[in-house]
Design a protein around this motif. Structure first.
Motif, PDB file in Angstrom:
ATOM      1  N   LYS A  92       0.833  -1.217   0.000  1.00 24.79           N
ATOM      2  CA  LYS A  92       0.000   0.000   0.000  1.00 24.79           C
ATOM      3  C   LYS A  92       0.868   1.267   0.000  1.00 24.79           C
ATOM      4  O   LYS A  92       0.680   2.157  -0.822  1.00 24.79           O
ATOM      5  CB  LYS A  92      -0.920   0.030   1.242  1.00 24.79           C
ATOM      6  CG  LYS A  92      -1.849  -1.149   1.344  1.00 24.79           C
ATOM      7  CD  LYS A  92      -2.616  -1.150   2.645  1.00 24.79           C
ATOM      8  CE  LYS A  92      -1.759  -1.398   3.885  1.00 24.79           C
ATOM      9  NZ  LYS A  92      -1.118  -2.718   3.933  1.00 24.79           N
ATOM     10  N   SER A  93       1.826   1.301   0.941  1.00 23.39           N
ATOM     11  CA  SER A  93       2.666   2.502   1.040  1.00 23.39           C
ATOM     12  C   SER A  93       3.512   2.669  -0.222  1.00 23.39           C
ATOM     13  O   SER A  93       3.718   3.793  -0.697  1.00 23.39           O
ATOM     14  CB  SER A  93       3.573   2.411   2.268  1.00 23.39           C
ATOM     15  OG  SER A  93       2.799   2.163   3.422  1.00 23.39           O
ATOM     16  N   THR A  94       3.955   1.568  -0.791  1.00 22.70           N
ATOM     17  CA  THR A  94       4.763   1.656  -2.018  1.00 22.70           C
ATOM     18  C   THR A  94       3.920   2.171  -3.190  1.00 22.70           C
ATOM     19  O   THR A  94       4.393   2.960  -4.011  1.00 22.70           O
ATOM     20  CB  THR A  94       5.373   0.271  -2.351  1.00 22.70           C
ATOM     21  OG1 THR A  94       5.999  -0.240  -1.173  1.00 22.70           O
ATOM     22  CG2 THR A  94       6.395   0.370  -3.456  1.00 22.70           C
ATOM     23  N   GLY A 108       8.307  -1.204   3.923  1.00 26.94           N
ATOM     24  CA  GLY A 108       9.307  -2.229   4.210  1.00 26.94           C
ATOM     25  C   GLY A 108       8.650  -3.554   4.533  1.00 26.94           C
ATOM     26  O   GLY A 108       7.412  -3.626   4.618  1.00 26.94           O
ATOM     27  N   THR A 112       4.582  -2.336   8.780  1.00 29.97           N
ATOM     28  CA  THR A 112       5.264  -1.041   8.789  1.00 29.97           C
ATOM     29  C   THR A 112       4.362   0.110   9.215  1.00 29.97           C
ATOM     30  O   THR A 112       4.673   0.865  10.118  1.00 29.97           O
ATOM     31  CB  THR A 112       5.834  -0.729   7.383  1.00 29.97           C
ATOM     32  OG1 THR A 112       6.576  -1.840   6.956  1.00 29.97           O
ATOM     33  CG2 THR A 112       6.704   0.507   7.423  1.00 29.97           C
ATOM     34  N   THR A 113       3.233   0.253   8.504  1.00 32.76           N
ATOM     35  CA  THR A 113       2.367   1.401   8.764  1.00 32.76           C
ATOM     36  C   THR A 113       1.467   1.071   9.947  1.00 32.76           C
ATOM     37  O   THR A 113       0.759   0.067   9.912  1.00 32.76           O
ATOM     38  CB  THR A 113       1.524   1.703   7.507  1.00 32.76           C
ATOM     39  OG1 THR A 113       2.397   1.757   6.381  1.00 32.76           O
ATOM     40  CG2 THR A 113       0.773   2.996   7.643  1.00 32.76           C
ATOM     41  N   ARG A 241       2.718  -6.545  -6.938  1.00 37.40           N
ATOM     42  CA  ARG A 241       3.815  -7.525  -6.969  1.00 37.40           C
ATOM     43  C   ARG A 241       3.729  -8.421  -8.207  1.00 37.40           C
ATOM     44  O   ARG A 241       4.124  -9.574  -8.169  1.00 37.40           O
ATOM     45  CB  ARG A 241       3.779  -8.417  -5.710  1.00 37.40           C
ATOM     46  CG  ARG A 241       4.001  -7.658  -4.430  1.00 37.40           C
ATOM     47  CD  ARG A 241       3.773  -8.517  -3.231  1.00 37.40           C
ATOM     48  NE  ARG A 241       4.355  -7.896  -2.055  1.00 37.40           N
ATOM     49  CZ  ARG A 241       5.618  -8.058  -1.666  1.00 37.40           C
ATOM     50  NH1 ARG A 241       6.410  -8.859  -2.341  1.00 37.40           N
ATOM     51  NH2 ARG A 241       6.069  -7.440  -0.609  1.00 37.40           N
ATOM     52  N   ASP A 243       5.430  -8.214 -10.715  1.00 33.01           N
ATOM     53  CA  ASP A 243       6.779  -8.513 -11.223  1.00 33.01           C
ATOM     54  C   ASP A 243       7.186  -9.940 -10.873  1.00 33.01           C
ATOM     55  O   ASP A 243       8.001 -10.552 -11.565  1.00 33.01           O
ATOM     56  CB  ASP A 243       7.793  -7.507 -10.668  1.00 33.01           C
ATOM     57  CG  ASP A 243       7.733  -7.357  -9.162  1.00 33.01           C
ATOM     58  OD1 ASP A 243       8.771  -7.365  -8.515  1.00 33.01           O
ATOM     59  OD2 ASP A 243       6.616  -7.254  -8.604  1.00 33.01           O
TER      60      ASP A 243
END
Ligand code: GTP
Ligand code: MG
Length: 437
Positions: A92-94, A108, A112-113, A241, A243
């Motif tokens: 989400k943050s990314t 990370g 994280t959040t 994700r 990739d």
């Protein structure tokens, strides 16, 4: 092939629908403010004993002046709000960072959040944050500082921290979008309070899912709750994700088909936020936020990001370490995923600006109409009373004139009669005198 990733210029951006509408409605409210102020000044200048206006009517117009001021203030703070939800570590943050083209929010592995973080444009070019438990502005200049500030707070996971960031690198912030990051929905028992506090005024929701697994029940249940509180929320689903699929090309198409089928089922049949399957397909994207973020950061630094060919040409000028980073980023299918992310951004911008104009400005328009209508009614009643008063004054003036006319005529008659009488008397006296002589 080379890839152009220059940001959409302000003129082309669908976000301008909202920005322009906001300017227009603000101009109109400026005129309404003048109209109300003029009316108020005029009403106050009327003689106190004229009975033309009641106290209540004066209060109505006067209070509208205050209301218009209040609405203009709300209007200046109105923005388009998008909230991101999903399980921990789905990215989400990314995703938010890649939309902002900068590593602003801490991201990370692991959880994280830990509270809600709203990122919006800063009006003075400084970066600072204001957390819910104080009114202080805390200056933050880097992500590590931001992460530190967020960790030290003793806020619960429903709390909100507002981050204000300079708009020069982020077209979204410049165009009045605020992005709200959330903790993973799988780590909180407070989902109801999340919805009460952060979802009811959101224009768009983005579910950040993990394409390495599948849509989870916690994610679905959260959106069921949201859609029970809001009628037909705008939901986008990012299968992030993606990739990872590059390493298993033989299953790529099949996995994609399966994810798409399930997500479309969810949006159409379960959540019922899309009417048709083709409409829902326009809301599902397969992306890699991590790749997009890295590409945009490189682009900002002036590094080529787009082809192996360019990388080969770089050997002489850039350190091997950077070449490694760049090469790692360009997994097979990068271009396709990058375009898909841009496609998401375009559709998201269209959706959010139209939806925000409808929900936010519709209310302001209705209230504005009511205010102008009320004031006009008071002025009309005043006009009516004034013209009645004028007619009655005219009438009584005519009556007085008629009366005067009549009196004058009477006087004339009387005078003529008197004259006759005097003449007769004079004649009589003359007669008598002549006889006596
Ligand atoms: P919480 O804040 O803990 O709920 O997580 P989050 O959903 O905000 O995830 P975050 O953005 O912190 O990402 C978690 C990890 O996944 C980070 O190490 C990211 O670099 C990585 N990541 C995010 N997006 C992608 C992606 O598209 N591909 C890959 N390979 N890794 C990603
Ligand atoms: Mg996060």
């Amino acid at each position: 092939s080379s890839l152009s990733i220059s940001p959409t210029t302000a003129l082309q951006s669908p976000l301008q629908i909202f920005v322009r509408a906001k300017k227009r409605i603000n101009d109109i409210y400026g005129e309404v403010e003048l109209y109300i102020a003029d009316s108020c000044k005029f009403l106050l200048s009327l003689p106190k004993d004229s009975d033309l206006i009641t106290k209540d009517e004066l209060v109505v117009v006067d209070s509208h002046g205050e209301k218009v001021k209040g609405i203009r203030e709300v209007l200046s703070r109105d923005h388009m709000k998008v909230a991101f939800f999903g399980r921990t570590s789905n990215g989400k943050s990314t995703v938010i960072n890649s939309m902002l083209r900068e590593r602003i929010l801490p991201s990370g592995i692991g959880h994280t959040t830990n509270c809600f973080i709203q990122v919006g444009g800063s009006e003075n070019g400084e970066s600072y944050l204001i957390s819910e438990d104080s009114t202080d502005k805390k200056n933050v200049n880097s992500v590590s500082q931001l992460a530190h500030s967020l960790c030290t707070g003793s806020l619960g996971d429903s709390a909100l921290v507002r981050v204000y960031w300079p708009t020069d690198k982020c077209p979204l912030l410049r165009d009045d979008v605020v992005l709200v990051d959330s903790p993973g929905i799988d780590v909180s028992p407070n989902l109801d309070s999340w919805i009460d506090r952060h979802c009811l005024d959101a224009d768009v929701f983005v579910l950040v899912a993990n394409s390495e697994s599948t849509l989870m029940l916690t994610e679905k249940n959260f959106f069921f709750k949201v859609s029970s509180r809001l009628s037909k929320p705008n939901v986008f689903v990012l299968n992030n994700r993606w990739d990872a699929s590059a390493s298993e090309p033989e299953f790529l198409e099949e996995v994609r088909r399966q994810h798409l089928l399930r997500t479309v089922d969810f949006l159409v049949d379960e959540l019922k936020v899309c009417a048709t399957r083709s409409e829902a397909e326009q809301r599902v994207f397969f992306v890699s936020a991590k790749e997009v973020l890295q590409a945009r950061i490189n682009e900002f630094k002036g590094l080529p990001i787009n082809s192996r060919l360019n990388l080969n040409q770089l050997w002489d000028t850039v350190s091997p370490k950077i070449i490694d980073i760049l090469a790692g980023m360009i997994a097979d299918g990068f271009h396709g995923r990058y375009f898909e992310f841009q496609d998401f951004e375009r559709k998201f911008e269209e959706c959010i600006s139209k939806s925000a104009v409808r929900t936010k400005f519709d209310q302001h328009t209705k209230r504005g109409k009511a205010i102008v209508g009320d004031t006009r009614n008071v002025m009309e009643v005043l006009l009516e009373r004034a013209s009645v008063k004028r007619t009655t004054k005219c009438q009584s003036r005519r009556e007085v004139l008629d009366h005067l006319d009549f009196t004058e005529k009477q006087l004339q008659l009387v005078t003529v009669e008197m004259k006759d009488k005097i003449c007769k008397m004079v004649e009589e006296v003359e007669h008598k005198v002549s006889k006596a002589l």
